[in-house]
Design a protein around this motif. Structure first.
Motif, PDB file in Angstrom:
ATOM      1  N   ARG A 153       0.826  -1.214   0.000  1.00  0.00           N
ATOM      2  CA  ARG A 153       0.000   0.000   0.000  1.00  0.00           C
ATOM      3  C   ARG A 153       0.858   1.261   0.000  1.00  0.00           C
ATOM      4  NH1 ARG A 153      -5.028  -0.944  -1.710  1.00  0.00           N
ATOM      5  NH2 ARG A 153      -5.623  -2.973  -0.957  1.00  0.00           N
ATOM      6  N   GLU A 157       1.052   4.132  -2.969  1.00  0.00           N
ATOM      7  CA  GLU A 157       0.831   5.555  -2.706  1.00  0.00           C
ATOM      8  C   GLU A 157       2.056   6.383  -3.100  1.00  0.00           C
ATOM      9  OE1 GLU A 157      -1.985   7.057  -2.005  1.00  0.00           O
ATOM     10  OE2 GLU A 157      -2.887   5.059  -2.129  1.00  0.00           O
ATOM     11  N   ARG A 160       1.958   6.846  -6.792  1.00  0.00           N
ATOM     12  CA  ARG A 160       0.865   7.760  -7.161  1.00  0.00           C
ATOM     13  C   ARG A 160       1.238   9.205  -6.880  1.00  0.00           C
ATOM     14  NH1 ARG A 160      -4.456   4.335  -5.131  1.00  0.00           N
ATOM     15  NH2 ARG A 160      -4.503   2.963  -6.937  1.00  0.00           N
ATOM     16  N   ARG A 161       1.915   9.441  -5.742  1.00  0.00           N
ATOM     17  CA  ARG A 161       2.351  10.805  -5.427  1.00  0.00           C
ATOM     18  C   ARG A 161       3.350  11.316  -6.451  1.00  0.00           C
ATOM     19  NH1 ARG A 161       2.429   8.824  -0.194  1.00  0.00           N
ATOM     20  NH2 ARG A 161       4.687   8.538  -0.267  1.00  0.00           N
TER      21      ARG A 161
END
Length: 174
Positions: A153, A157, A160-161
């Motif tokens: 996870r 993330e 994605r950032r």
């Protein structure tokens, strides 16, 4: 006398009823597992061939294939116009030769699997510190490698950032 007959009748009825019960509650139609032979797996042998020269027969090999054993996959490939000999190929396919060359560009170590298995066993032995785990020989694989484990996870993330497009991940379990 009458009591003995009643006890015998109860025992017979209990035996009959226990024979009707099933350990699992799966309906009979859904429970099609069988301990018997699989009649669809039985294939007839090929016809016996007698070679012209009996001296040309190969030496028998333990665990080797018999010349008259059925080979349904090879027969299917031949029927569809393919080359059945390609089923037995164990070399590197031509499409993967560039990948293998790149991976082996600095050389390869003979027996690398055995070396890694020995090093892994030593690492896990060094990282099982609790006395009861040693005495009971408990597998501590996940705890030994917990520091090297990837948090999926957090990594998703992080990407994605950074703005990298990635596939959607399933929602977290509640």
């Amino acid at each position: 006398m009458r009591a003995v007959q009643i006890v015998a009748l109860i025992a017979v009825v209990a035996g009959v009823l226990s024979g009707c019960s099933r350990g699992d509650k799966t309906p009979q139609l859904m429970n099609i597992r069988s301990d018997g032979p699989d009649e669809f797996a039985i294939l007839p042998n090929k016809p016996i061939e007698l070679p012209q020269d009996l001296a040309a027969l190969p030496a028998p090999t333990p665990g080797g294939a018999n010349r008259v054993d059925p080979t349904p996959q090879a027969d299917l490939v031949a029927a569809l116009g393919g080359n059945p000999a390609r089923l037995a190929e164990t070399g590197v396919p031509r499409s993967d030769s560039a990948l293998v060359s790149q991976a082996a560009r600095f050389g390869t170590a003979a027996g690398i699997r055995q070396t890694l298995a020995a090093e892994d066993l030593e690492f896990r032995r060094d990282n099982r510190g609790r006395v009861l785990e040693r005495l009971l020989n408990v597998s501590v694989y996940y705890r030994a490698y917990s520091e090297q484990s990837l948090d999926q996870r957090a990594e998703l993330e992080r990407w994605r950032r950074l703005g990298v497009r990635n596939v959607g991940a399933p929602p977290e379990a509640q």
